[in-house]
Motif scaffolding. Structure first.
Motif: not given
Length: 329
Positions: A156-160, A179-188, A141-154
């Motif tokens: 606002e990561l988008e595909a591409g 999460f970033a890969l699943e959203r369609g981002a290029h991940v480094i 929970p805590l680690a996954a929620l941290t990643a999720w909220q950082a990427l998609f709320e703060v």
């Protein structure tokens, strides 16, 4: 309310406590009564309790949680737990005895996850997908929620978009890359050379060995940086952003200096603190159910091995997560 006592346990439980701040030796096991859930609460028998960096920092008296609990010791640490529901409060209609649940519990001042039984608010708990065992679910929970909220709320990561994730093989990091890969981002991702194959197996596009390579030499024009390291690594990473990019930094101790450095460069940077969110947990559970995300457990410890677990956690370089199996002696 359903009968609170677990017929397999009597009315006693074991839990980890500390009555003063200090090194891992302050952690001890105490026996106490199994609590009863309030009207909107759930009692569950804990299978897995995740360990997070905030746990050892709080134990040492560092950070905002330590300030909230310093006058309320002894205290049982742990904000992550998963297990089987034993009983529910009279106003709980969403869960029932026998349900497999997980949640970020008691955050920030109550904790309580390092225990054989936990009482939590029903609205903090999500159903564990059948594809995930309960011990591993406790690490999520805590680690996954941290990643999720950082990427998609703060952020606002988008595909591409292009994103750099520092410490991509760690607890938050290994969720963030998925999460970033699943959203369609290029991940480094940055990691040690020993974790290159681990990250490549998730599908990470580029892995940078932070021991030998400066990210500024390899990355430019990025849309997002997720900084899970802080300090100089966070400040250096500002130079990899595009004009409209954003950096999200998680370690609170250096967040202000990184945000100030960003402002001086005319760039955007934000700190954040994770919060419980059962709807986000449900979305993450769906990704696990579909096979798009997995939890990697580096090592499992019993309650009696909690001091060893904290020493390993504090030493850093954990691949994925550490978890307590609270059913083991």
């Amino acid at each position: 309310m359903e009968n609170t006592a677990d017929p397999n346990a009597g009315n006693a439980m074991r839990q980890v406590v500390y009555d003063r701040f200090g090194d891992a030796d302050v952690l001890r096991i105490e026996t106490s009564e199994i609590p009863e859930p309030g009207a909107e609460e759930v009692l569950f028998r804990v299978a897995g309790a995740g360990l997070n960096p905030i746990d050892w920092k709080t134990r040492k008296g560092l950070g905002f949680v330590a300030r909230q609990i310093e006058d309320h010791l002894p205290w049982t640490p742990g904000f992550d737990a998963a297990g089987e529901v034993i009983s529910v409060g009279r106003d709980v209609t969403t869960l029932a005895p026998g349900d497999r649940v997980m949640g970020m519990v008691g955050f920030p001042a109550n904790g309580g996850g390092y225990s054989e039984y936990v009482v939590a608010r029903a609205d903090e708990l999500a159903i564990v997908p059948e594809e995930l065992d309960l011990v591993s679910a406790g690490a999520l929970p805590l680690a996954a929620l941290t990643a999720w909220q950082a990427l998609f709320e703060v952020a606002e990561l988008e595909a591409g978009q292009k994103i750099l994730i520092h410490a991509g093989a760690g607890g938050v990091g290994h969720f963030a890359v998925q999460f970033a890969l699943e959203r369609g981002a290029h991940v480094i991702a940055t990691a040690s050379a020993s974790n290159r194959d681990f990250l490549a197996a998730f599908g990470v596009h580029e892995v940078i060995d932070y021991h030998t390579t400066d990210v500024v030499d390899e990355c430019y024009g990025l849309d997002v940086v997720l900084d899970l390291v802080g300090g100089e690594a966070g400040k250096r990473s500002l130079h990899t952003l595009s004009e409209h990019g954003v950096l999200v930094t998680i370690p609170t101790v250096t967040a202000d200096e990184i945000i100030t450095a960003a402002e001086e460069l005319g760039l955007r940077a934000h700190g954040m603190t994770v919060r419980p969110d059962v709807f986000h947990l449900d979305e993450i559970a769906e990704l696990i159910e579909d096979g798009d995300v997995r939890v990697h457990i580096d090592e499992t410890f019993s309650l009696d091995q909690v001091a060893d677990a904290h020493r390993m956690l504090e030493g850093g370089h954990v691949r994925g997560k550490l978890v307590l199996d609270c059913r083991r002696s």
